[in-house]
Scaffold this motif. Structure first.
Motif, short mmCIF file in Angstrom:
data_model
loop_
_atom_site.label_atom_id
_atom_site.label_comp_id
_atom_site.label_asym_id
_atom_site.label_seq_id
_atom_site.Cartn_x
_atom_site.Cartn_y
_atom_site.Cartn_z
N UNK A 513 3.07 6.37 1.10
CA UNK A 513 2.53 6.01 2.41
C UNK A 513 1.90 7.21 3.10
N UNK A 514 2.45 8.42 2.89
CA UNK A 514 1.85 9.62 3.46
C UNK A 514 0.48 9.86 2.84
N UNK A 515 0.37 9.67 1.53
CA UNK A 515 -0.92 9.85 0.86
C UNK A 515 -1.94 8.84 1.36
N UNK A 516 -1.51 7.60 1.57
CA UNK A 516 -2.41 6.58 2.10
C UNK A 516 -2.90 6.97 3.48
N UNK A 517 -2.00 7.47 4.33
CA UNK A 517 -2.37 7.82 5.69
C UNK A 517 -3.31 9.02 5.73
N UNK A 518 -3.04 10.02 4.90
CA UNK A 518 -3.88 11.21 4.89
C UNK A 518 -5.28 10.91 4.37
N UNK A 519 -5.38 10.00 3.42
CA UNK A 519 -6.70 9.64 2.89
C UNK A 519 -7.54 8.95 3.93
N UNK A 520 -6.89 8.30 4.89
CA UNK A 520 -7.60 7.58 5.95
C UNK A 520 -7.85 8.45 7.17
N UNK A 521 -7.45 9.69 7.13
CA UNK A 521 -7.57 10.59 8.27
C UNK A 521 -6.32 11.42 8.38
N UNK A 522 -6.01 11.90 9.56
CA UNK A 522 -4.80 12.69 9.71
C UNK A 522 -3.59 11.76 9.84
N UNK A 523 -2.40 12.35 9.76
CA UNK A 523 -1.16 11.61 9.95
C UNK A 523 -0.92 11.55 11.45
N UNK A 524 -1.19 10.40 12.05
CA UNK A 524 -1.15 10.28 13.51
C UNK A 524 0.28 10.30 14.02
N UNK A 525 0.41 10.51 15.34
CA UNK A 525 1.74 10.52 15.96
C UNK A 525 2.46 9.19 15.75
N UNK A 526 1.80 8.01 15.94
CA UNK A 526 2.50 6.75 15.69
C UNK A 526 2.98 6.63 14.24
N UNK A 527 2.17 7.10 13.29
CA UNK A 527 2.61 7.05 11.90
C UNK A 527 3.81 7.94 11.67
N UNK A 528 3.78 9.14 12.23
CA UNK A 528 4.91 10.05 12.08
C UNK A 528 6.15 9.44 12.71
N UNK A 529 6.01 8.83 13.87
CA UNK A 529 7.14 8.19 14.54
C UNK A 529 7.71 7.06 13.68
N UNK A 530 6.83 6.25 13.13
CA UNK A 530 7.26 5.12 12.31
C UNK A 530 7.98 5.61 11.06
N UNK A 531 7.42 6.62 10.39
CA UNK A 531 8.05 7.15 9.19
C UNK A 531 9.40 7.79 9.50
N UNK A 532 9.49 8.45 10.63
CA UNK A 532 10.76 9.08 11.00
C UNK A 532 11.83 8.02 11.28
N UNK A 533 11.43 6.94 11.99
CA UNK A 533 12.37 5.85 12.25
C UNK A 533 12.82 5.21 10.94
N UNK A 534 11.87 5.02 10.04
CA UNK A 534 12.17 4.46 8.72
C UNK A 534 13.15 5.35 7.97
N UNK A 535 12.89 6.64 7.96
CA UNK A 535 13.76 7.59 7.27
C UNK A 535 15.17 7.57 7.86
N UNK A 536 15.25 7.45 9.17
CA UNK A 536 16.54 7.45 9.82
C UNK A 536 17.37 6.23 9.40
N UNK A 537 16.73 5.07 9.33
CA UNK A 537 17.45 3.86 8.93
C UNK A 537 17.97 3.97 7.50
N UNK A 538 17.19 4.63 6.64
CA UNK A 538 17.60 4.77 5.23
C UNK A 538 18.48 5.99 4.99
N UNK A 539 18.77 6.72 6.11
CA UNK A 539 19.57 7.94 6.00
C UNK A 539 18.91 8.95 5.06
#
Length: 565
Positions: A513-539
């Motif tokens: 998902x990071x590679x997909x986001x970077x190919x479309x532009x930079x990793x935006x704040x909403x994307x970073x927030x979403x990925x961080x929330x996702x990571x937190x749920x999965x520990x």
């Protein structure tokens, strides 16, 4: 999340956002380089792909091709609105035809039709070119607008979009042609003429020329529409060599091709939908093995389920495996619908669902693909005649069975992706043929579905994480109604998408998902927030997420610099 954690989290997100706006010119340069490199690589592949087609077919002209695509697009919109696909039957594949035909069957049963008026094409451009030893495929992104309404059949009263506001939409239409075909000096399929003999085509359910008796929707003579994909589900397609077991299967069956298998899987999916809708398995008679059909009927007798407004995000072959008696091909189909359970003879809505299902097709070991039939996937495997009705289990001309798997692929199982048992990789040296639900190139909507699925707890999602998901959807141009369907399915327990199990799968998904986001532009704040929330749920450790982002950004930066020269 505690109040202290919330404050810390908001501070970190805010700091990242300020840095993205005001600071770190070096980081901004890296992001620009990645974006420019990805665009140049994509455009270069398109130019090279079209040049390769022109080398084999000197009369091919991409501007004329786009004109034909526009004509075909408008012809299909008219046929769809009139609930009669016969005028377009000649230049659409069997899988696409089944999709349209079964949709129309359901609409008529509900007493409505989908009226598309004032259709305008805003832009048509190539987004990818594929070529293999069997077919050339040109994927065309079409931006259009239309007044999209559902109206009653009896008096044309609008029941959706009553005001008649025009809406814009973007889809990717995939057109396919055999490599041996050449551009005609006269009108072809999309214009209503036989590409083999040049005679005008009669409107008919069968894609056959009444003058020269050629079956014309095989791709042998002219371009045919093989797939329609919503823009938010589109991704650059990988070659079939990435399918586990595919290369080994081709050595036994040189005519085997992923395009045919995917079209065949689409036929089976839509007939499976019709069988649910009709509350019996007759529509599966010619596509499913009797053993599976028996299991399907038994399940429906116990618990009748129907689906309305089904939409397919993608259908792709993910594995091919040999067997002693039967070979198998596994197709992953991502789809959504409104699910109903039949209670006391009446359908009761259970809300929106989004499923990743694996459809398994089987064929007798040693059987081979008939190359002469091209992409025609819904025909008699012996004489090539199409069935006159979906309920036919055998050919009415030569008496060859359709559903025993002796000559053609038949449906033998349907399971959620999470219950699918991946076949063992072929013995031998390591191969690049792999499949994982969490690796490769992701589609934005599927990625968002997995993110939401992981963040949902007790059928609820934290409002802050829902806001992150909405911002993510906006960046990747996922339509609001599609996002609401995802959230609605999650809240009702109808979001059946794989969730990464353990740190290894979580890491693989995050890398993709990071590679997909970077190919479309930079990793935006909403994307970073979403990925961080996702990571937190999965520990999954947040410091490891940062390492993944830094590693992927560096990898793509070096890759982009090479493409930019």
């Amino acid at each position: 999340m505690s109040k202290t954690e919330s404050v810390i989290w908001l501070a970190l997100a805010g700091a990242y956002f300020l840095i993205r706006i005001f600071g770190d010119p070096g980081q901004n340069n890296i992001d620009r380089t990645i974006t420019q490199g990805a665009a140049k690589a994509r455009d270069s592949k398109i130019v090279l792909g079209l040049a390769a087609i022109r080398k084999r077919d000197p009369k091919f002209d991409v501007t004329a091709f786009y004109d034909r695509v526009r004509n075909g697009f408008l012809k299909i919109q008219t046929a769809w609105s009139n609930q009669d696909m016969r005028p377009a039957r000649a230049f659409i594949s069997d899988g696409v035809y089944e999709r349209f035909d079964i949709y129309l069957l359901m609409q008529k049963a509900m007493g409505i039709r989908n009226k598309m008026s004032d259709v305008r094409i805003i832009k048509a451009n190539c987004v990818q070119v594929e070529s293999d030893e069997h077919f050339d495929t040109i994927h065309v992104g079409i931006t259009a607008s239309a007044v999209d309404q559902d109206v009653t059949l009896d008096d044309e009263t609008p029941v959706r979009n009553r005001i008649g506001n025009p809406e814009s939409f973007v889809e990717v239409w995939s057109f396919l042609r055999a490599q041996g075909a050449r551009t005609l000096a006269r009108p072809g399929l999309m214009e209503g003429y036989c590409p083999n003999c040049g005679a005008p085509l009669q409107i008919a359910d069968a894609a056959k020329c009444g003058h020269c008796n050629s079956w014309i929707n095989s791709g042998e003579y002219d371009w045919i529409l093989s797939e329609i994909t919503q823009s938010c589900e589109w991704r650059i397609r990988e070659t079939a060599t990435h399918i586990q077991g595919f290369e080994a299967a081709k050595r036994r069956d040189p005519g085997l091709n992923a395009q045919f298998l995917e079209d065949r899987a689409s036929v089976m999916f839509w007939r499976w939908q019709a069988a649910h809708w009709e509350e019996n398995g007759q529509s599966l008679n010619g596509a499913a093995h009797p053993d599976y059909l028996s299991r399907f009927n038994q399940k429906q007798a116990f618990d009748k389920i129907i689906y309305r407004n089904a939409a397919v995000g993608s259908a792709e072959i993910i594995a091919v495996e040999p067997g002693k008696d039967f070979d198998k091909a596994h197709a992953l189909i991502r789809w959504s619908a409104e699910r109903f359970r039949i209670s006391k003879g009446e359908p009761v809505s259970q809300g929106q669902v989004l499923y990743n299902y694996v459809f398994t097709m089987s064929r007798k070991a040693g059987a081979t693909t008939e190359a002469k039939y091209g992409l025609r996937s819904s025909i008699c495997p012996s004489c090539g005649a199409p069935p006159s009705d979906r309920s036919q289990s055998g050919c009415e001309f030569c008496r060859t069975p359709f559903n025993d798997g002796s000559r053609s692929w038949v449906l033998t199982d349907v399971v959620p992706q999470g219950q699918w048992i991946k076949p063992e990789a072929p013995a031998g040296p390591p191969s690049h043929e792999t499949y994982s639900g969490f690796t490769g190139v992701l589609r934005p909507e599927n990625a968002l579905a997995v993110l939401i699925g992981a963040m949902i707890i007790d059928q609820k999602i934290d409002p802050r994480e829902e806001d992150f998901a909405r911002a993510y959807a906006r960046k990747h141009r996922i339509p609001p109604d599609r996002l609401e369907n995802l959230l609605g399915a999650a809240r009702t327990g109808g979001l059946e998408v794989p969730t990464p199990q353990g740190e290894k799968e979580a890491e693989a998904f995050l890398q993709a998902i990071v590679r997909m986001s970077l190919a479309d532009g930079d990793l935006s704040a909403p994307e970073l927030n979403t990925l961080t929330a996702f990571s937190r749920q999965l520990k999954f450790p947040e410091e490891n997420l940062k390492k993944i982002i830094d590693s992927e950004r560096n990898y793509m930066y070096q890759w982009a610099k090479r493409h930019l020269g």
